[in-house]
Structures are given as structure tokens and as C-alpha cells.
Write a protein that holds these residues in place. Sequence first.
Motif, PDB file in Angstrom:
ATOM      1  N   SER A 126     -16.345  27.268  -6.779  1.00 20.44           N
ATOM      2  CA  SER A 126     -16.331  28.291  -7.820  1.00 20.44           C
ATOM      3  C   SER A 126     -15.652  29.561  -7.318  1.00 20.44           C
ATOM      4  N   ASN A 127     -16.010  30.008  -6.126  1.00 16.37           N
ATOM      5  CA  ASN A 127     -15.392  31.207  -5.548  1.00 16.37           C
ATOM      6  C   ASN A 127     -13.895  31.015  -5.337  1.00 16.37           C
ATOM      7  N   LEU A 128     -13.502  29.859  -4.853  1.00 11.35           N
ATOM      8  CA  LEU A 128     -12.075  29.595  -4.646  1.00 11.35           C
ATOM      9  C   LEU A 128     -11.339  29.531  -5.979  1.00 11.35           C
ATOM     10  N   GLY A 129     -11.961  28.909  -6.975  1.00 11.34           N
ATOM     11  CA  GLY A 129     -11.349  28.823  -8.297  1.00 11.34           C
ATOM     12  C   GLY A 129     -11.167  30.184  -8.934  1.00 11.34           C
ATOM     13  N   LEU A 130     -12.181  31.037  -8.823  1.00 11.51           N
ATOM     14  CA  LEU A 130     -12.068  32.382  -9.375  1.00 11.51           C
ATOM     15  C   LEU A 130     -10.978  33.174  -8.669  1.00 11.51           C
ATOM     16  N   THR A 131     -10.871  32.981  -7.367  1.00 14.23           N
ATOM     17  CA  THR A 131      -9.830  33.664  -6.604  1.00 14.23           C
ATOM     18  C   THR A 131      -8.443  33.232  -7.083  1.00 14.23           C
ATOM     19  N   ARG A 172      -7.720  32.086 -10.023  1.00 16.65           N
ATOM     20  CA  ARG A 172      -7.531  32.605 -11.381  1.00 16.65           C
ATOM     21  C   ARG A 172      -7.100  34.071 -11.350  1.00 16.65           C
ATOM     22  N   VAL A 173      -7.693  34.841 -10.436  1.00 13.94           N
ATOM     23  CA  VAL A 173      -7.308  36.254 -10.294  1.00 13.94           C
ATOM     24  C   VAL A 173      -5.837  36.360  -9.908  1.00 13.94           C
ATOM     25  N   VAL A 174      -5.427  35.544  -8.954  1.00 10.92           N
ATOM     26  CA  VAL A 174      -4.027  35.578  -8.516  1.00 10.92           C
ATOM     27  C   VAL A 174      -3.107  35.185  -9.668  1.00 10.92           C
ATOM     28  N   ALA A 175      -3.466  34.147 -10.402  1.00  9.71           N
ATOM     29  CA  ALA A 175      -2.640  33.717 -11.533  1.00  9.71           C
ATOM     30  C   ALA A 175      -2.554  34.809 -12.595  1.00  9.71           C
ATOM     31  N   ASP A 176      -3.691  35.420 -12.913  1.00  9.34           N
ATOM     32  CA  ASP A 176      -3.700  36.488 -13.912  1.00  9.34           C
ATOM     33  C   ASP A 176      -2.860  37.680 -13.458  1.00  9.34           C
ATOM     34  N   MET A 177      -2.925  37.983 -12.182  1.00  8.27           N
ATOM     35  CA  MET A 177      -2.143  39.095 -11.653  1.00  8.27           C
ATOM     36  C   MET A 177      -0.646  38.783 -11.770  1.00  8.27           C
ATOM     37  N   GLU A 178      -0.265  37.565 -11.421  1.00  8.38           N
ATOM     38  CA  GLU A 178       1.139  37.172 -11.491  1.00  8.38           C
ATOM     39  C   GLU A 178       1.657  37.181 -12.921  1.00  8.38           C
ATOM     40  N   GLU A 179       0.797  36.853 -13.878  1.00 17.52           N
ATOM     41  CA  GLU A 179       1.195  36.821 -15.284  1.00 17.52           C
ATOM     42  C   GLU A 179       1.133  38.204 -15.929  1.00 17.52           C
ATOM     43  N   GLY A 180       0.703  39.198 -15.170  1.00 17.20           N
ATOM     44  CA  GLY A 180       0.632  40.556 -15.689  1.00 17.20           C
ATOM     45  C   GLY A 180      -0.592  40.826 -16.535  1.00 17.20           C
ATOM     46  N   LYS A 181      -1.577  39.930 -16.493  1.00 12.21           N
ATOM     47  CA  LYS A 181      -2.800  40.092 -17.285  1.00 12.21           C
ATOM     48  C   LYS A 181      -3.845  40.946 -16.578  1.00 12.21           C
ATOM     49  N   LEU A 182      -3.636  41.191 -15.299  1.00 10.95           N
ATOM     50  CA  LEU A 182      -4.626  41.908 -14.504  1.00 10.95           C
ATOM     51  C   LEU A 182      -3.902  42.925 -13.617  1.00 10.95           C
ATOM     52  N   ARG A 216      -7.104  43.441  -6.688  1.00  9.23           N
ATOM     53  CA  ARG A 216      -7.460  43.664  -5.287  1.00  9.23           C
ATOM     54  C   ARG A 216      -8.973  43.716  -5.124  1.00  9.23           C
ATOM     55  N   GLU A 217      -9.652  44.399  -6.031  1.00 13.14           N
ATOM     56  CA  GLU A 217     -11.117  44.470  -5.954  1.00 13.14           C
ATOM     57  C   GLU A 217     -11.747  43.092  -6.108  1.00 13.14           C
ATOM     58  N   TYR A 218     -11.271  42.321  -7.081  1.00 14.34           N
ATOM     59  CA  TYR A 218     -11.812  40.978  -7.291  1.00 14.34           C
ATOM     60  C   TYR A 218     -11.546  40.083  -6.082  1.00 14.34           C
ATOM     61  N   LEU A 219     -10.340  40.176  -5.521  1.00 19.75           N
ATOM     62  CA  LEU A 219     -10.005  39.352  -4.361  1.00 19.75           C
ATOM     63  C   LEU A 219     -10.839  39.736  -3.142  1.00 19.75           C
ATOM     64  N   GLN A 220     -11.076  41.030  -2.952  1.00 21.85           N
ATOM     65  CA  GLN A 220     -11.916  41.466  -1.838  1.00 21.85           C
ATOM     66  C   GLN A 220     -13.348  40.963  -2.012  1.00 21.85           C
ATOM     67  N   ALA A 221     -13.865  41.035  -3.224  1.00 24.74           N
ATOM     68  CA  ALA A 221     -15.224  40.541  -3.480  1.00 24.74           C
ATOM     69  C   ALA A 221     -15.302  39.042  -3.233  1.00 24.74           C
ATOM     70  N   GLY A 222     -14.282  38.305  -3.673  1.00 21.78           N
ATOM     71  CA  GLY A 222     -14.261  36.863  -3.429  1.00 21.78           C
ATOM     72  C   GLY A 222     -14.190  36.534  -1.950  1.00 21.78           C
TER      73      GLY A 222
END
Length: 60
Positions: free
Chosen positions: A8-13, A15-25, A31-37
Motif C-alpha cells: 500500500s505504501n509503495l503503491g501510494l508513493t 501514485r504520487v509520482v504519477a500525479d506529479m508527472e501529470e501535473g495533478k499534484l 515532496r511532503e507525501y513522498l517524505q511521509a511515505g
Amino acid sequence: MNCYTLASNLGLTLRVVADMEEGKLPSPMAREYLQAGARAIMQMWRDLEEQERAGCKALA
């Protein structure tokens, strides 16, 4: 630690990267989400090491 939590943690990580690349995040939020993960994954790693050490002591 269980495999579901790790996955779950890896999947969320990812997803954050994908959203960032797509400009959704925005980058600061990503960065905050990735640090928490990363912190959660490292805590699971420490928990696993402690379980292994406890198991070795029980066998001795």
C-alpha cells in the motif's frame, strides 16, 4: 509489518509520482507525501529488523 501495508505504501508513493508527472499534484505537496511515505517504509524496515533480532534471541 505485513505485506499489504508495504504494498500500500509503495503503491501510494507511485501514485504520487504519477500525479506529479501529470501535473495533478504540485511539487511541494508531492515532496511532503513522498517524505511521509519514505518515513513509513523506513519505520516498517526497522520493525522488521527488530522482529528478526527478537526471533534470533528466542532461538538462542
